[in-house]
Motif scaffolding. Structure first.
Motif, PDB file in Angstrom:
ATOM      1  N   THR A  35       0.806  -1.214   0.000  1.00 31.35           N
ATOM      2  CA  THR A  35       0.000   0.000   0.000  1.00 31.35           C
ATOM      3  C   THR A  35       0.842   1.267   0.000  1.00 31.35           C
ATOM      4  O   THR A  35       0.295   2.360  -0.039  1.00 31.35           O
ATOM      5  CB  THR A  35      -0.909   0.022   1.242  1.00 31.35           C
ATOM      6  N   GLY A  36       2.155   1.178   0.060  1.00 27.12           N
ATOM      7  CA  GLY A  36       2.995   2.369   0.086  1.00 27.12           C
ATOM      8  C   GLY A  36       3.538   2.628   1.482  1.00 27.12           C
ATOM      9  O   GLY A  36       3.268   1.891   2.420  1.00 27.12           O
ATOM     10  N   PRO A  37       4.311   3.689   1.654  1.00 26.34           N
ATOM     11  CA  PRO A  37       4.956   3.954   2.933  1.00 26.34           C
ATOM     12  C   PRO A  37       3.943   4.255   4.030  1.00 26.34           C
ATOM     13  O   PRO A  37       2.864   4.791   3.778  1.00 26.34           O
ATOM     14  CB  PRO A  37       5.830   5.177   2.636  1.00 26.34           C
ATOM     15  N   PHE A 316       5.811  -7.943  19.509  1.00 25.95           N
ATOM     16  CA  PHE A 316       6.456  -6.951  20.368  1.00 25.95           C
ATOM     17  C   PHE A 316       7.407  -6.056  19.574  1.00 25.95           C
ATOM     18  O   PHE A 316       8.151  -5.269  20.152  1.00 25.95           O
ATOM     19  CB  PHE A 316       7.195  -7.677  21.498  1.00 25.95           C
ATOM     20  N   THR A 317       7.384  -6.196  18.260  1.00 27.87           N
ATOM     21  CA  THR A 317       8.267  -5.437  17.370  1.00 27.87           C
ATOM     22  C   THR A 317       7.416  -4.622  16.384  1.00 27.87           C
ATOM     23  O   THR A 317       6.186  -4.670  16.408  1.00 27.87           O
ATOM     24  CB  THR A 317       9.182  -6.386  16.570  1.00 27.87           C
ATOM     25  N   ASP A 318       8.089  -3.915  15.490  1.00 23.15           N
ATOM     26  CA  ASP A 318       7.397  -3.142  14.451  1.00 23.15           C
ATOM     27  C   ASP A 318       6.892  -4.006  13.302  1.00 23.15           C
ATOM     28  O   ASP A 318       6.107  -3.528  12.474  1.00 23.15           O
ATOM     29  CB  ASP A 318       8.349  -2.106  13.838  1.00 23.15           C
ATOM     30  N   ILE A 319       7.343  -5.233  13.198  1.00 26.37           N
ATOM     31  CA  ILE A 319       7.088  -6.012  11.993  1.00 26.37           C
ATOM     32  C   ILE A 319       5.596  -6.142  11.661  1.00 26.37           C
ATOM     33  O   ILE A 319       5.198  -5.928  10.513  1.00 26.37           O
ATOM     34  CB  ILE A 319       7.784  -7.384  12.081  1.00 26.37           C
ATOM     35  N   PRO A 320       4.715  -6.444  12.629  1.00 27.81           N
ATOM     36  CA  PRO A 320       3.293  -6.500  12.272  1.00 27.81           C
ATOM     37  C   PRO A 320       2.745  -5.156  11.781  1.00 27.81           C
ATOM     38  O   PRO A 320       1.838  -5.123  10.949  1.00 27.81           O
ATOM     39  CB  PRO A 320       2.619  -6.920  13.583  1.00 27.81           C
ATOM     40  N   LEU A 321       3.290  -4.050  12.292  1.00 24.29           N
ATOM     41  CA  LEU A 321       2.835  -2.724  11.867  1.00 24.29           C
ATOM     42  C   LEU A 321       3.149  -2.463  10.398  1.00 24.29           C
ATOM     43  O   LEU A 321       2.522  -1.616   9.761  1.00 24.29           O
ATOM     44  CB  LEU A 321       3.504  -1.643  12.722  1.00 24.29           C
ATOM     45  N   LEU A 322       4.137  -3.175   9.873  1.00 27.49           N
ATOM     46  CA  LEU A 322       4.590  -2.949   8.508  1.00 27.49           C
ATOM     47  C   LEU A 322       3.977  -3.940   7.523  1.00 27.49           C
ATOM     48  O   LEU A 322       4.390  -4.002   6.369  1.00 27.49           O
ATOM     49  CB  LEU A 322       6.117  -3.059   8.455  1.00 27.49           C
ATOM     50  N   ALA A 323       2.989  -4.707   7.978  1.00 30.78           N
ATOM     51  CA  ALA A 323       2.414  -5.748   7.135  1.00 30.78           C
ATOM     52  C   ALA A 323       1.912  -5.200   5.808  1.00 30.78           C
ATOM     53  O   ALA A 323       2.130  -5.794   4.749  1.00 30.78           O
ATOM     54  CB  ALA A 323       1.270  -6.445   7.874  1.00 30.78           C
ATOM     55  N   SER A 324       1.241  -4.053   5.850  1.00 35.45           N
ATOM     56  CA  SER A 324       0.645  -3.537   4.620  1.00 35.45           C
ATOM     57  C   SER A 324       1.702  -3.138   3.604  1.00 35.45           C
ATOM     58  O   SER A 324       1.545  -3.379   2.404  1.00 35.45           O
ATOM     59  CB  SER A 324      -0.253  -2.341   4.935  1.00 35.45           C
ATOM     60  N   VAL A 325       2.815  -2.552   4.061  1.00 36.73           N
ATOM     61  CA  VAL A 325       3.838  -2.147   3.103  1.00 36.73           C
ATOM     62  C   VAL A 325       4.664  -3.335   2.630  1.00 36.73           C
ATOM     63  O   VAL A 325       5.360  -3.252   1.627  1.00 36.73           O
ATOM     64  CB  VAL A 325       4.775  -1.053   3.676  1.00 36.73           C
ATOM     65  N   LEU A 326       4.590  -4.442   3.352  1.00 37.29           N
ATOM     66  CA  LEU A 326       5.285  -5.649   2.913  1.00 37.29           C
ATOM     67  C   LEU A 326       4.418  -6.483   1.974  1.00 37.29           C
ATOM     68  O   LEU A 326       4.851  -7.506   1.462  1.00 37.29           O
ATOM     69  CB  LEU A 326       5.689  -6.494   4.124  1.00 37.29           C
ATOM     70  N   GLY A 327       3.187  -6.029   1.761  1.00 39.98           N
ATOM     71  CA  GLY A 327       2.325  -6.740   0.839  1.00 39.98           C
ATOM     72  C   GLY A 327       1.737  -8.011   1.399  1.00 39.98           C
ATOM     73  O   GLY A 327       1.443  -8.955   0.666  1.00 39.98           O
ATOM     74  N   LEU A 328       1.547  -8.067   2.723  1.00 37.96           N
ATOM     75  CA  LEU A 328       1.006  -9.263   3.372  1.00 37.96           C
ATOM     76  C   LEU A 328      -0.268  -8.905   4.109  1.00 37.96           C
ATOM     77  O   LEU A 328      -0.340  -7.881   4.786  1.00 37.96           O
ATOM     78  CB  LEU A 328       2.030  -9.845   4.348  1.00 37.96           C
ATOM     79  N   GLU A 329      -1.286  -9.742   3.995  1.00 35.34           N
ATOM     80  CA  GLU A 329      -2.540  -9.449   4.664  1.00 35.34           C
ATOM     81  C   GLU A 329      -2.611 -10.186   5.991  1.00 35.34           C
ATOM     82  O   GLU A 329      -1.947 -11.208   6.192  1.00 35.34           O
ATOM     83  CB  GLU A 329      -3.725  -9.816   3.783  1.00 35.34           C
ATOM     84  N   PRO A 330      -3.410  -9.667   6.941  1.00 34.07           N
ATOM     85  CA  PRO A 330      -3.498 -10.279   8.273  1.00 34.07           C
ATOM     86  C   PRO A 330      -4.060 -11.693   8.232  1.00 34.07           C
ATOM     87  O   PRO A 330      -4.857 -12.040   7.365  1.00 34.07           O
ATOM     88  CB  PRO A 330      -4.444  -9.333   9.027  1.00 34.07           C
ATOM     89  N   LEU A 331      -3.643 -12.489   9.177  1.00 35.45           N
ATOM     90  CA  LEU A 331      -4.240 -13.803   9.401  1.00 35.45           C
ATOM     91  C   LEU A 331      -5.311 -13.668  10.471  1.00 35.45           C
ATOM     92  O   LEU A 331      -5.166 -12.888  11.411  1.00 35.45           O
ATOM     93  CB  LEU A 331      -3.179 -14.805   9.855  1.00 35.45           C
TER      94      LEU A 331
END
Length: 383
Positions: A35-37, A316-331
Motif C-alpha cells: 500500500t505504500g509507505p 512486540f516489534t514493528d514487523i506487524p505494523l509494517l504488514a501492509s507495506v510488505l504486501g502481506l494481509e493479516p491472518l
C-alpha cells in the motif's frame, strides 16, 4: 537453525528464530499489493524526539563471528527527548538494509525499498534536552536490525528516557558500519552449533557492557543520563540477553524479556533485581517453552510474568505494523498489530516508570479490564 514461516500478529514473515519456539509454517498465507509507505505510531509522551547514531569499536576483544577482524564494532542508535519539533526525520533503515532484510527473510515479492520509505517520528541529530534521565538499553531479536524496535524506542524517548539500541554486528541480516560497508549475518552460519544460544547471549552481554563504558566519552549528550538508573529491554534473543547482562553487569538495575527463550543461566543464588517477562502464548507456564518456568523460580526480587492473548513472536516489534507495506494481509485470530504495539509500549513503560522513576503503577498489580488481553502468570495464569 530452522527457517520457518512465522505468523506474527497479522502477517507471515520468513524468520530465523534462535530464541523462541517457532510457530508452525504457513506457506499458504495470501499476499496483497503493498500500500505504500506508512508512519510509525505516534509516541505517547510529551517530548519531541531526537535520534543520532554512534559507531563504537571495542579493541579489547576480537569479533566473535568474523575471524578476520580483531576488534568488535557496534552500531548504536540513540533516541532522546529534544525541544526541536521540526527537522529531517531519521530513516527507518537504508534502502540497502531494507533490501537485505527482505531478501534474506524470503519476502522477495515486496519492493526492496519498501522499509526505507517507512516514516519515523524522530528528528535526526536534534540537540538533546533534559537532565538526570534514565537510560534504557534495547537489544533486538536474532537476524533483526535494531530498527525493528523503533516504535518502542521512540515512545520511551517521548516519555523522558534516553534509549540506546544496539545493532549486534553480524547477528542481523544487515548492519551498516562506520565506513558504509554492510555487515551481513555471519552468525547465521553457526546457529546449529551446540551452545549457540548461550554463546550468543554472552556476547551480547559483553556488547552492552562495552556500550555503557563508552557512552560517557563518545556521546555529547551523555551528561543527560543518570547512570544510577539503567534498564535493559530485549526481544527474542535480545530478551534472553537482558538476563545474561544483568547477571554480569550490576549497572543494569531492571530488565524485561519480550518473548525470548532463557538461554542465560541465572545463578542458584538468584537474581534479586526487578525483572519482567512479557510474552506470547508459547510462554505460558508449562507451555511449549519452559525456560521461563525455570527462571521464574530464580528471580528473587520484584517480578512479573505477563502473556498477551493471541500474540505471536514478533508482536512486540514493528514487523506487524509494517504488514501492509510488505504486501502481506493479516491472518485471522491474531492480535491486531496496532493493539500489540499499544500493549507492548504501555506495559514496558509502566515497568520502567516503576523501577527507574519510582512511580506507582497499579497496572502492574493485576489484570485490568482495559487490557483484557494481558494475563498475569506465575505457576498458573489469571486474567
Amino acid at each position: 537453525m530452522r527457517q520457518l514461516l512465522a505468523a506474527v500478529a497479522g502477517l507471515v514473515i520468513l524468520a530465523a528464530s534462535a530464541c523462541s519456539a517457532p510457530t508452525p509454517p504457513r506457506a499458504d498465507a495470501p499476499q496483497v499489493k503493498p500500500t505504500g509507505p506508512i508512519t510509525l505510531p505516534t509516541p505517547t509522551g510529551p517530548h519531541p524526539i531526537g535520534t543520532t547514531t554512534l559507531h563504537l569499536t571495542d579493541t579489547s576483544r576480537p569479533d566473535p563471528w568474523n575471524p578476520d577482524i580483531d576488534a568488535r564494532e557496534l552500531k548504536v542508535t540513540l533516541w532522546y527527548p529534544t525541544r526541536q519539533r521540526d527537522g529531517q526525520r531519521s530513516l527507518y533503515m537504508t534502502a540497502k538494509e531494507a533490501e537485505l532484510l527482505l531478501k534474506d527473510s524470503g519476502l522477495s515479492t515486496a519492493p526492496y525499498d519498501t522499509l526505507s520509505r517507512t516514516r519515523t517520528n524522530a528528528v535526526k541529530d536534534a540537540a538533546p534536552s533534559g537532565r538526570k534521565l534514565p537510560l534504557v538499553v534495547l537489544s533486538p531479536g536474532f537476524t533483526k536490525p535494531m530498527s525493528t524496535l523503533t516504535s518502542l524506542a521512540e515512545d520511551l524517548a517521548s516519555r523522558g528516557y534516553v534509549v540506546a539500541g544496539i545493532d549486534h554486528t553480524y547477528e542481523s541480516y544487515a548492519t551498516t558500519l562506520s565506513d558504509g560497508r554492510i555487515a551481513e549475518c555471519l552468525a547465521c552460519d553457526s546457529n546449529t552449533d551446540p551452545g549457540f544460544g548461550t554463546g550468543l547471549v554472552q556476547g551480547r552481554a559483553a556488547d552492552v557492557s562495552f556500550v555503557l563504558d563508552e557512552l560517557p566519552s563518545k556521546w555529547d549528550g551523555s551528561g543527560l543520563i543518570d547512570r544510577s538508573r539503567i534498564a535493559m529491554v530485549g526481544q527474542s534473543i535480545g530478551g534472553a540477553a537482558a538476563i545474561a547482562t544483568m547477571v554480569k553487569d550490576p549497572r543494569i538495575r531492571a530488565g524485561i524479556d519480550m518473548d525470548g527463550t532463557g538461554y542465560a543461566r541465572i545463578p542458584k543464588s538468584g537474581l534479586s533485581r526487578p525483572f519482567m517477562f512479557l510474552g506470547s502464548r508459547e510462554h505460558v507456564p508449562g507451555g511449549r517453552d519452559t525456560s521461563w518456568d525455570r527462571d521464574w523460580k530464580l528471580l528473587t526480587g520484584w517480578k512479573r510474568w505477563l502473556v498477551l492473548t493471541d500474540a505471536e513472536h514478533q508482536s512486540f516489534t514493528d514487523i506487524p505494523l509494517l504488514a501492509s507495506v510488505l504486501g502481506l494481509e493479516p491472518l485471522p485470530g491474531m492480535l491486531p498489530a496496532a493493539r500489540g504495539s499499544e500493549l507492548t509500549r504501555t506495559y514496558v513503560a509502566a515497568f520502567l516508570d516503576r523501577h527507574l522513576k519510582s512511580r506507582t503503577q497499579p497496572l502492574l498489580e493485576g489484570p485490568s479490564s482495559r487490557h483484557p488481553e494481558v494475563t498475569f502468570c506465575s505457576a498458573t495464569c489469571r486474567s
